[in-house]
Every structure is written in C-alpha cells, then in structure tokens.
Design a protein around this motif. Structure first.
Motif, mmCIF file in Angstrom:
data_model
loop_
_atom_site.group_PDB
_atom_site.id
_atom_site.type_symbol
_atom_site.label_atom_id
_atom_site.label_comp_id
_atom_site.label_asym_id
_atom_site.label_seq_id
_atom_site.Cartn_x
_atom_site.Cartn_y
_atom_site.Cartn_z
ATOM 1 N N ILE A 1 5.818 -2.514 2.494
ATOM 2 C CA ILE A 1 5.665 -3.511 3.566
ATOM 3 C C ILE A 1 4.329 -4.217 3.380
ATOM 4 C CG2 ILE A 1 5.525 -3.906 6.056
ATOM 5 C CD1 ILE A 1 7.037 -1.215 6.415
ATOM 6 N N ARG A 2 4.388 -5.554 3.255
ATOM 7 C CA ARG A 2 3.157 -6.320 3.074
ATOM 8 C C ARG A 2 2.360 -6.377 4.371
ATOM 9 N NH1 ARG A 2 2.454 -10.017 -1.110
ATOM 10 N NH2 ARG A 2 0.436 -10.237 -0.125
ATOM 11 N N CYS A 3 1.038 -6.289 4.231
ATOM 12 C CA CYS A 3 0.152 -6.475 5.379
ATOM 13 C C CYS A 3 0.287 -7.919 5.853
ATOM 14 C CB CYS A 3 -1.286 -6.182 4.956
ATOM 15 S SG CYS A 3 -2.501 -6.532 6.245
ATOM 16 N N ALA A 4 0.272 -8.104 7.173
ATOM 17 C CA ALA A 4 0.471 -9.453 7.731
ATOM 18 C C ALA A 4 -0.847 -10.162 8.032
ATOM 19 C CB ALA A 4 1.320 -9.361 8.991
ATOM 20 N N LYS A 5 -1.976 -9.494 7.781
ATOM 21 C CA LYS A 5 -3.277 -10.103 8.083
ATOM 22 C C LYS A 5 -3.590 -11.218 7.096
ATOM 23 C CE LYS A 5 -4.780 -8.127 11.674
ATOM 24 N NZ LYS A 5 -5.335 -8.772 12.840
ATOM 25 N N ARG A 6 -4.357 -12.199 7.584
ATOM 26 C CA ARG A 6 -4.751 -13.317 6.735
ATOM 27 C C ARG A 6 -6.258 -13.496 6.802
ATOM 28 N NH1 ARG A 6 -1.494 -17.174 4.946
ATOM 29 N NH2 ARG A 6 0.741 -16.820 5.114
ATOM 30 N N PRO A 7 -7.005 -12.593 6.160
ATOM 31 C CA PRO A 7 -8.469 -12.775 6.186
ATOM 32 C C PRO A 7 -8.828 -14.037 5.401
ATOM 33 C CG PRO A 7 -7.851 -10.865 4.823
ATOM 34 C CD PRO A 7 -6.573 -11.438 5.372
ATOM 35 N N CYS B 1 -3.404 -11.089 3.071
ATOM 36 C CA CYS B 1 -3.985 -9.846 2.567
ATOM 37 C C CYS B 1 -3.053 -9.278 1.492
ATOM 38 C CB CYS B 1 -4.144 -8.854 3.720
ATOM 39 S SG CYS B 1 -4.624 -7.196 3.178
ATOM 40 N N PRO B 2 -3.612 -8.821 0.360
ATOM 41 C CA PRO B 2 -2.765 -8.302 -0.720
ATOM 42 C C PRO B 2 -2.264 -6.870 -0.462
ATOM 43 C CG PRO B 2 -5.059 -8.134 -1.352
ATOM 44 C CD PRO B 2 -5.033 -8.828 -0.003
ATOM 45 N N GLY B 3 -2.683 -6.284 0.661
ATOM 46 C CA GLY B 3 -2.400 -4.868 0.892
ATOM 47 C C GLY B 3 -0.976 -4.555 1.324
ATOM 48 N N HIS B 4 -0.670 -3.264 1.284
ATOM 49 C CA HIS B 4 0.601 -2.734 1.783
ATOM 50 C C HIS B 4 0.299 -1.686 2.849
ATOM 51 C CE1 HIS B 4 1.673 -4.381 -2.169
ATOM 52 N NE2 HIS B 4 2.827 -4.656 -1.599
ATOM 53 N N CYS C 1 -3.250 -0.611 6.698
ATOM 54 C CA CYS C 1 -3.218 -1.397 5.454
ATOM 55 C C CYS C 1 -4.112 -0.737 4.401
ATOM 56 C CB CYS C 1 -3.691 -2.815 5.716
ATOM 57 S SG CYS C 1 -3.909 -3.769 4.195
ATOM 58 N N ASP C 2 -3.596 -0.622 3.169
ATOM 59 C CA ASP C 2 -4.373 0.045 2.115
ATOM 60 C C ASP C 2 -5.417 -0.886 1.494
ATOM 61 O OD1 ASP C 2 -2.873 -1.623 0.494
ATOM 62 O OD2 ASP C 2 -1.904 -0.026 -0.648
ATOM 63 N N SER C 3 -5.477 -2.140 1.982
ATOM 64 C CA SER C 3 -6.483 -3.058 1.436
ATOM 65 C C SER C 3 -7.536 -3.435 2.485
ATOM 66 C CB SER C 3 -5.798 -4.313 0.894
ATOM 67 O OG SER C 3 -6.744 -5.240 0.434
#
Ligand code: ZN
Length: 198
Positions: A57-63, A68-71, A87-89
């Motif tokens: 599942i992709r992280c939905a954040k947009r820093p 965000c490239p995280g899962h 989120c792992d990122s």
C-alpha cells in the motif's frame, strides 16, 4: 500526563465506522482516505496478528507536493482489537478502531496447509494493481492482501491453485482494461504468476 497527551496528539486514530457506507458526492480527499483505510484493514486482517510487516500500500502523504515513495507497514492486535500502520519512508502513522466484523475484516483461516504454498516475486510498483482485481475465493483475497515487501520484491505466497485462480482473474482484468499502460502492467503480473505454477 504530558507524555500521554503527547502520545494522543501524535497518533492519528480513525474510527472505521465513520467511513463505511459513505453517501455519494463526497469530496475526493474523503473518498481517497476511505479507500486507503479499506486497504489497510484488509491487509492487516489477511494474516496472523501480532506481527508487523510491510504491505504494497503506497503512502498517501505528499511532502513538498511529491508523492511519498514509502509503503505502509501494518500491525494488528486482537485484544484489545486495534490496527496500527506506519509509512516506512516518512513515518506517517495512525491507528484504526472499530474495524472488527466490517466488510473489510478478512480474518479467517486459509484452508490449505502452509507446506503447500509457493512464493512468487512481483515488481513492487505493479503489485498494488492486484488490490483492484476481482476475486471470488476468500483464500485468494487473503493471499492478495497478504502480499508483502521482502528483499526489494512484492511476494505473493499461496498454493498453486490459489495462484492459478489469481492469474486467471488478472488475465480477465487485463482483457477488460481500457488503459494500455495498465493493461501491459497487468499482463506482466499475469506472466509472472502463470510462469510460477508451470
Ligand atoms: Zn510516507
């Protein structure tokens, strides 16, 4: 007390019941959040409790306005029932309550013994397409939502029968996909799943 207050401020708790049976015409962000929560609950309930693992599942954040490239890693506890995700990122995290017994609660035993299962490695960026594929078998649905990131790949773990059923559903989806790019990505997933059981 300050520590508790800090903790409460930091953790984003969502009551899933507020996101079930949503009326039509809601704003995009609310719909996207509801969809993200449904994915998290299905993934977190697709396997055993008490272990943290990383989903596709992709992280939905947009820093800085970039996705965000995280899962998301998930962890489920049974007593008291709770699902945590992180989120792992970027480290964005939260907790979901009142998911038990909902439509997205996939808890249940997979019927085939563990020794029968085989592992198929898929590209991490394409694996989330499996979440959109229609499957009728609850074991196959659990297999899809258990897809985990390990060693730079998305791993599908299931019996040859379950993988064959999923491959068939992916082929059906690819045949009905109007978007050429998505169709090619689905075809790629089909070939990897199909090759694994030959
Ligand atoms: Zn993130």
């Amino acid at each position: 007390l300050a520590v508790v207050e800090n903790y409460l401020r930091r953790v984003f708790v969502i009551d899933l019941t507020h996101f079930l049976d949503l009326p039509d015409g809601l704003p995009g962000p609310t719909i996207r959040l509801a969809k993200q929560l449904s994915l998290i609950v299905r993934a977190a309930t697709s396997g055993p409790s008490g272990v943290a693992w990383t989903t596709v599942i992709r992280c939905a954040k947009r820093p800085g306005r970039r996705l965000c490239p995280g899962h998301l890693a998930v962890h489920r506890m049974e007593v008291p029932a709770r699902i945590d995700w992180r989120c792992d990122s970027c480290g964005d995290d939260g907790m979901i309550s009142n998911w038990e017994g909902s439509y997205f609660d996939l808890r249940g035993m997979r019927s085939e013994p563990f020794e029968m299962r085989t592992t198929v490695r898929l590209p991490i960026e394409d694996a989330p397409l499996l979440y959109e594929v229609m499957t009728l078998d609850p074991d196959v649905e659990r297999m899809v939502f258990s897809v985990a990131i390990r060693d730079g790949h998305a791993e599908v773990v299931g019996t040859p029968d379950e993988i064959e059923e999923l491959a068939g559903s992916v082929a059906f989806e690819a045949n009905h996909e109007p978007n050429r790019r998505r169709e090619r990505r689905l075809d790629g997933l089909f070939m990897l799943l199909n090759d694994a059981i030959r």
